[in-house]
Design a protein around this motif. Structure first.
Motif, short mmCIF file in Angstrom:
data_model
loop_
_atom_site.label_atom_id
_atom_site.label_comp_id
_atom_site.label_asym_id
_atom_site.label_seq_id
_atom_site.Cartn_x
_atom_site.Cartn_y
_atom_site.Cartn_z
N ALA A 17 1.08 -6.14 -32.23
CA ALA A 17 1.78 -5.40 -31.17
C ALA A 17 1.57 -6.09 -29.83
CB ALA A 17 1.28 -3.96 -31.10
N PRO A 18 2.52 -5.93 -28.92
CA PRO A 18 2.34 -6.51 -27.58
C PRO A 18 1.15 -5.86 -26.86
CG PRO A 18 4.64 -5.97 -27.97
CD PRO A 18 3.88 -5.34 -29.09
N THR A 19 0.44 -6.67 -26.11
CA THR A 19 -0.73 -6.17 -25.36
C THR A 19 -0.66 -6.68 -23.94
OG1 THR A 19 -2.06 -8.05 -26.08
CG2 THR A 19 -2.19 -6.05 -27.43
N PHE A 20 -1.31 -5.93 -23.03
CA PHE A 20 -1.45 -6.32 -21.63
C PHE A 20 -2.91 -6.66 -21.39
CE2 PHE A 20 2.69 -5.40 -19.88
CZ PHE A 20 3.24 -4.50 -20.80
N VAL A 21 -3.12 -7.62 -20.56
CA VAL A 21 -4.48 -8.01 -20.23
C VAL A 21 -5.13 -6.92 -19.37
CG1 VAL A 21 -5.91 -9.74 -19.10
CG2 VAL A 21 -3.90 -10.44 -20.41
N GLU A 22 -4.36 -6.39 -18.41
CA GLU A 22 -4.90 -5.37 -17.50
C GLU A 22 -4.79 -3.98 -18.14
OE1 GLU A 22 -2.78 -8.68 -15.38
OE2 GLU A 22 -2.23 -7.16 -16.86
N GLU A 23 -5.83 -3.24 -17.97
CA GLU A 23 -5.76 -1.84 -18.41
C GLU A 23 -5.01 -0.97 -17.38
OE1 GLU A 23 -10.00 -1.75 -20.89
OE2 GLU A 23 -9.65 -0.40 -19.19
N VAL A 24 -5.25 -1.27 -16.09
CA VAL A 24 -4.55 -0.56 -15.00
C VAL A 24 -4.03 -1.60 -14.04
CG1 VAL A 24 -4.69 1.13 -13.14
CG2 VAL A 24 -6.02 1.48 -15.24
N TYR A 25 -2.77 -1.51 -13.73
CA TYR A 25 -2.16 -2.48 -12.82
C TYR A 25 -1.92 -1.78 -11.47
CZ TYR A 25 1.02 -5.97 -10.98
OH TYR A 25 1.62 -6.93 -10.19
N PHE A 26 -2.47 -2.36 -10.40
CA PHE A 26 -2.32 -1.80 -9.04
C PHE A 26 -1.27 -2.60 -8.29
CE2 PHE A 26 -5.77 1.15 -9.17
CZ PHE A 26 -6.67 0.63 -10.10
N LEU A 27 -0.37 -1.89 -7.66
CA LEU A 27 0.71 -2.52 -6.91
C LEU A 27 0.86 -1.82 -5.57
CD1 LEU A 27 3.03 -4.58 -6.89
CD2 LEU A 27 4.49 -2.80 -7.91
N ASN A 28 0.83 -2.63 -4.51
CA ASN A 28 1.00 -2.10 -3.14
C ASN A 28 2.43 -2.38 -2.67
OD1 ASN A 28 -1.71 -1.25 -2.99
ND2 ASN A 28 -2.32 -3.32 -2.37
N ILE A 29 3.16 -1.34 -2.28
CA ILE A 29 4.53 -1.47 -1.80
C ILE A 29 4.66 -0.74 -0.45
CG2 ILE A 29 6.96 -1.01 -2.30
CD1 ILE A 29 6.28 -1.01 -5.24
N SER A 30 5.20 -1.47 0.46
CA SER A 30 5.37 -0.88 1.80
C SER A 30 6.50 0.13 1.77
CB SER A 30 5.68 -1.96 2.82
OG SER A 30 5.93 -1.39 4.08
N GLU A 31 6.27 1.08 2.54
CA GLU A 31 7.29 2.10 2.58
C GLU A 31 8.58 1.61 3.25
OE1 GLU A 31 5.65 4.27 6.65
OE2 GLU A 31 6.20 5.46 4.95
N VAL A 61 1.81 3.07 -1.80
CA VAL A 61 2.88 2.92 -0.79
C VAL A 61 2.23 2.59 0.55
CG1 VAL A 61 4.85 4.00 0.35
CG2 VAL A 61 4.31 4.53 -2.05
N LEU A 62 2.56 1.43 1.07
CA LEU A 62 2.01 0.96 2.35
C LEU A 62 3.02 1.21 3.47
CD1 LEU A 62 0.42 -2.40 1.16
CD2 LEU A 62 -0.66 -0.15 1.32
N ASP A 63 2.47 1.25 4.57
CA ASP A 63 3.31 1.58 5.71
C ASP A 63 3.59 0.37 6.57
OD1 ASP A 63 3.15 4.10 8.38
OD2 ASP A 63 4.83 3.25 7.25
N VAL A 64 4.61 0.36 7.34
CA VAL A 64 4.98 -0.54 8.45
C VAL A 64 5.58 -1.83 7.88
CG1 VAL A 64 4.22 -1.57 10.61
CG2 VAL A 64 3.20 0.57 9.79
N ASN A 65 5.56 -2.88 8.19
CA ASN A 65 6.10 -4.24 8.04
C ASN A 65 7.57 -4.22 7.62
OD1 ASN A 65 6.01 -6.90 8.30
ND2 ASN A 65 4.35 -7.23 6.84
N ASP A 66 8.32 -4.89 8.54
CA ASP A 66 9.76 -4.82 8.35
C ASP A 66 10.33 -5.94 7.49
OD1 ASP A 66 9.78 -3.95 11.76
OD2 ASP A 66 9.94 -2.57 10.08
N ASN A 67 9.79 -7.16 7.64
CA ASN A 67 10.34 -8.35 6.94
C ASN A 67 9.29 -8.93 5.97
OD1 ASN A 67 12.97 -8.75 8.46
ND2 ASN A 67 11.49 -8.76 10.15
N MET A 68 9.79 -9.46 4.97
CA MET A 68 8.90 -10.10 3.98
C MET A 68 9.11 -11.62 4.01
SD MET A 68 10.81 -9.12 0.45
CE MET A 68 12.49 -9.58 0.14
N PRO A 69 8.10 -12.36 3.61
CA PRO A 69 8.24 -13.83 3.58
C PRO A 69 9.32 -14.25 2.57
CG PRO A 69 5.94 -13.20 3.49
CD PRO A 69 6.72 -11.94 3.27
N SER A 70 9.81 -15.46 2.77
CA SER A 70 10.87 -15.98 1.90
C SER A 70 10.59 -17.46 1.59
CB SER A 70 12.24 -15.83 2.57
OG SER A 70 13.24 -16.41 1.77
N PHE A 71 10.61 -17.83 0.26
CA PHE A 71 10.40 -19.23 -0.14
C PHE A 71 11.68 -20.02 0.08
CE2 PHE A 71 6.95 -17.33 -2.59
CZ PHE A 71 5.91 -18.22 -2.30
#
Length: 942
Positions: free
Chosen positions: A125-139, A227-237
């Motif tokens: 069966a497919p498995t994930f390495v992480e048991e809990v995945y944390f993700l920060n997203i700005s509001e 959910v993080l607050d503030v920051n309007d623009n994100m970096p771009s490659f």
């Protein structure tokens, strides 16, 4: 039109190649985790071989794996599973799992490659390495913004690997599933609705990964979204996908690529930092170094193309705002192969040791060559180095067979070190070697061999029974049982005589005697010895053995008749008027031995020591030494001792009483056993006379023929030869002439008996001395004969003998002991051998042992010996008389020889023979005339 023809030819060649390749291998497929005994396929059918021949032809399944995953049922010909097959263990990270096998048949040799494809099952069966995945997203994140999600790992491949992701129901996010083609499927989280931190600060979701199996299997991971607050623009490659190439031998610190990401914000919110994103089991930081400020990626650890040929790296660009915003980028790093791996040689031995009679083409071992490099760096060439009777045959790609290329011979080379070298096609090329030790097994191909074709062995007669006679020895170039030699008497020699005399030890080859040998009964016999080895089948050889019996002095001399009669005393009568040298009797004796053991000598003892009689040491003739006197006894007892020359010497004695009578009439009446003169002409004398006359006639005819041939030759080669001529003078003398040489012989009238041998020049030799022979049997040197040339010495002598009847007296005989024999220029006493012999020795006076010892004989002996340079001619056979020598029997005692050369008389060159000196004979002339009548009468009786 030409293009179509070329395309057609290409298609035809391609079809033929594919059909030939498919015929050279057999392909099967089984699911992984198949139970033991699961039938893979029928080899007998696919190899087109009868099932009953599989075991006889020694079917062998060979693989390069540590476990034997497959076996063959010889009864049915089925190939079945022998070990559990786990595709994930056998072929990790491989899309297609194939096991390569080799099927080998013998007699005749047949080799087929078998490919077994392991079909993947959905057992992981497919498995994930992480048991809990944390993700920060700005509001402030805009709808449609994407966030990278963790990657699920599935050990299965193809359709059983991860095919899709599912997200638990929510109102803010959805999934965007991306198929990576050759790479795994990934998913991104897409913002559907703007976030409101004040309404919901943390969002908990569940991400499920599902594979393509039937039924499918899933794996989940919990996601905590802050959910993080503030920051309007994100970096771009600057690029959505970066690509880079780096050699696998790049040093640590080498630059791979420099990333570039920008942020439209100002201040800290616009300052971008870079970081790697760890995905599943791969952390890019283990291999590469990323400068967070500059975005430069450098090599930190050693790269290995053979381990991993490419890296997919995910990076993030994050600003430094109070509520940092980030963007994801992808970098694909391709590892450039470098020829840093030498070929690996794996040898699987099939036959060791190899029989020396193995057929050419017999497989000795299988050789597999692998190279972890790619492209030309991984293409290899393999060959055998050195001069050995083996070669490599290519089976399939990098699979080879080591086979016999020439006939083997263990006796010449018992083992071989076969060196195999493999080179790849990289620049520079790398190589590796492997040495195969091939031992050659012995075959019984060498028969035992004797060092000599014929062996002569000697054994002394009367040797003890069981005496070791000889030890046979044969060598065999083989080893072990094939070289164990046994000995025996050959079949054609196993007669009663051989097996009763000798025996041979079969193991040691010792020949021992089984009975006493008697030289008088058996002198030699021949047999054959057989030497056989213990090989299968055994090989043999033969040698001829000549066994010679050596004589020992084990027989006493035997007196022959008439003196062998058993009586106490033998009596012989002689007249009182007997002269010196009067013949009394002849003793004959024989000895059953041979050689010097049968060489007899005669000796006489007179008790009173009056020195009246003597006996010939070699001929046994008893004669008077002097005339009788009034003081002598009338009866003389003699003890005759006959001895041989053996070691120790054996002897026999005989007693004879010699009685002196007054007249010869009494001798005739008393000696009844002595035949009269008219009766003493026996058959032996008749044969001798016939032989002498025949030889004389043949000699005269040959001489006349030679003279006639020489006279009629036209080439003048014989013109210098002048036949000899003998002329009788009126005064009783005779002359012998040859060419310009003339010899005159003068006789006196008052000699009883004498013998003359006349030699033409260059005889006698230059250093010869004149010899005068008197009645006392002594020699007087008078004068040396001169000569201008010194002839060469001969290498051999010759003799002539004629046997006469016992008791007979022959006036014309030449007595070798009592008379003098001219030998070169010296007169010596020579034993009178009973038979004729030809001596090969080059020294004068050498005596050969008699051929028939003990035979009664009076002999004529003519001997040329190397008394000095200028001996007589060579190459004379026994019984021949050279034409240069003339014997005058019964001639007067005084002979004068005058040698004339060139018409000049040299009176200083003469030889005088006589029993007395002339002066002494004149003094005794009156007495001799008085006894003349009696002497003539005695001679007639003899």
């Amino acid at each position: 039109m030409d293009g179509r023809k070329n395309n057609g030819r290409f298609c035809t060649l391609l079809i033929l190649f594919l059909s030939e390749w498919s015929a050279a291998q057999i392909s099967y497929s089984i699911p992984e985790e198949a139970d033991k005994g699961t039938v893979v396929g029928n080899l007998a059918k696919d190899l087109n071989v009868n099932v009953r021949d599989l075991q006889a032809r020694n079917l062998n399944i060979v693989s390069g794996y540590s476990k034997k995953y497959f076996e063959t049922n010889f009864k049915t010909g089925d190939l079945y599973v022998n070990e559990r097959t786990d595709r994930e263990q056998l072929c990790p990270n491989a899309i297609k799992c194939i096991l390569n096998l080799e099927a080998i048949l013998s007699n005749p040799m047949l080799l087929r490659r078998i490919e077994v494809t392991i079909i993947d099952l959905n057992d992981n069966a497919p498995t994930f390495v992480e048991e809990v995945y944390f993700l920060n997203i700005s509001e402030s994140s805009l709808t449609g913004e994407r966030f990278l999600l963790p990657l699920a790992v599935d050990a299965d491949t193809a359709s059983n690997s991860v095919k899709t992701y599912k997200l638990s129901p929510n109102e803010y996010f959805s999934l965007d599933i991306q198929s990576g083609g050759e790479h795994s499927v990934s998913a991104e989280l897409v913002l559907l609705k703007a976030l409101d931190r004040e309404r919901e600060a943390t969002i908990k979701l569940t991400l499920a990964a599902e594979d393509g199996g039937r039924p499918p299997k899933t794996g989940t991971v919990r996601m905590n979204i802050n959910v993080l607050d503030v920051n309007d623009n994100m970096p771009s490659f600057s690029k959505t996908l970066y690509k880079a190439r780096v050699k696998e031998n790049a040093h640590a610190g080498s630059l791979v690529i420099k990333l570039n990401a920008t942020d439209l914000d100002e201040g800290e919110n616009g300052r971008v930092i870079y970081s790697f994103v760890k995905r599943a089991n791969f952390n890019p930081a283990d291999v590469f170094f990323l400068n967070a400020d500059t975005g430069e990626i450098m090599v930190t650890a050693g790269l290995d193309y053979e381990t991993q040929s490419a890296y997919e790296i995910h990076v993030q660009a994050t600003d430094k705002g109070s509520s940092p915003r980030r963007t994801n980028g992808k970098l694909l790093v391709e590892i450039v192969d470098v020829n840093d791996n030498a070929p690996e040689i794996v040898v699987t031995s099939l036959i060791n040791p190899v029989r020396e009679d193995a057929d050419v083409g017999s497989v000795v071992a299988l050789v597999t060559v692998t190279d972890k490099d790619g492209g030309k760096n991984g293409q290899t060439l393999c060959k055998v180095v050195g001069s050995v009777p083996f070669k490599l045959n290519s089976n399939y790609k990098n699979y080879f067979s080591l086979v016999v290329d020439e006939r083997l011979d263990r006796e010449e080379h018992p083992f071989y070190n076969v060196t195999i070298i493999a080179n790849d096609e990289g620049i520079p090329s790398l190589s590796s070697t492997s040495v195969i030790n091939v031992e050659v097994a012995d075959v019984n191909d060498n028969a035992p061999r004797f060092l000599e074709p014929v062996i002569n062995i000697y054994v002394t007669e009367n040797s003890p029974v069981g005496t070791l006679i000889h030890t046979m020895s044969a060598v065999d170039l083989d080893i072990n049982e094939n070289a164990r030699v046994s000995y025996s008497i050959a079949g054609d020699s196993k007669n009663i005589a051989t097996t009763s005399y000798i025996n041979i030890n079969s193991e040691t080859g010792d020949i021992v005697s089984l009975q006493f040998f008697n030289y008088e009964e058996l002198k030699t016999f021949q047999f054959k010895v057989q030497a056989s080895d213990s090989g299968v089948p055994p090989l043999s050889s033969f040698v001829t053995v000549n066994l010679c019996i050596l004589d020992e002095n084990d027989n006493n001399p035997t007196i022959l008749p008439p003196y062998s009669e058993h009586s106490s005393l033998v009596t012989e009568n002689i007249p009182y008027s007997a002269e010196a040298g009067y013949f009394v009797a002849k003793i004959r004796a024989v000895d059953a031995d041979s050689g010097y053991n049968a060489l007899l000598s005669y000796h006489v003892t007179e008790p009173k020591g009056n020195n009246l009689f003597r006996i010939g040491t070699s001929n046994g003739e008893i004669r008077t030494k002097r005339r009788m006197s009034d003081n002598d006894l009338k009866s003389h007892p003699l003890m005759i001792l006959v001895s041989d020359h053996g070691e120790p010497s054996l002897s026999t004695t005989l007693s004879i009483d010699v009685v002196v009578v007054e007249n010869t009439a009494d001798i005739k009446t008393q000696l009844r056993h002595v035949p009269l003169k008219e009766d003493n002409f026996s058959d032996l004398n008749l044969y001798l006379l016939i032989a002498i006359v025949s030889v004389s006639v043949i000699f005269l005819l040959s001489l006349v023929s030679l003279i006639a041939i020489r006279c009629h030759r036209t080439d003048g080669t014989f013109s210098r030869y002048s036949p000899p001529m003998i002329t009788t003078n009126p005064d009783g003398s005779w002359s012998y002439s040859k060419a310009t040489q003339q010899y005159d012989v003068c006789f006196s009238s008052d000699t009883l008996k004498s013998d003359v041998v006349v030699f033409p020049a260059p005889f006698p030799p230059v250093d010869a001395e004149l010899i005068s022979i008197n009645s006392g049997d002594t020699f007087t040197r008078t004068q040396t004969l001169p000569s201008k040339e010194k002839p060469k010495a001969p290498n051999s002598d010759w003799r002539y003998s004629a046997s006469l009847r016992a008791g007979g007296v022959m006036q014309s005989s030449v007595h070798m002991e009592e008379s003098s024999v001219m030998q070169g220029a010296q007169g010596v006493l020579v034993q009178n051998w009973p038979t004729a012999s030809s001596a090969a020795d080059g020294e004068g006076g050498e005596v050969s042992p008699p051929m028939g010892a003990g035979v009664d004989s009076n002999s004529w002996h003519f001997r040329y010996g190397p008394g000095g340079p200028g001996g007589p001619p060579q190459h004379l056979k026994p019984g021949e008389v050279p034409p240069e020598a003339f014997i005058i029997p019964g001639s007067p005692a005084i002979i004068s020889i005058r040698q004339n050369q060139g018409g000049e008389d040299d009176k200083s060159d003469f030889i005088t023979f006589g029993k007395k000196e002339e002066a002494k004979k004149k003094k005794k002339k009156k007495k001799e005339k008085k006894d003349k009548k009696d002497k003539g009468k005695d001679d007639g009786d003899e």
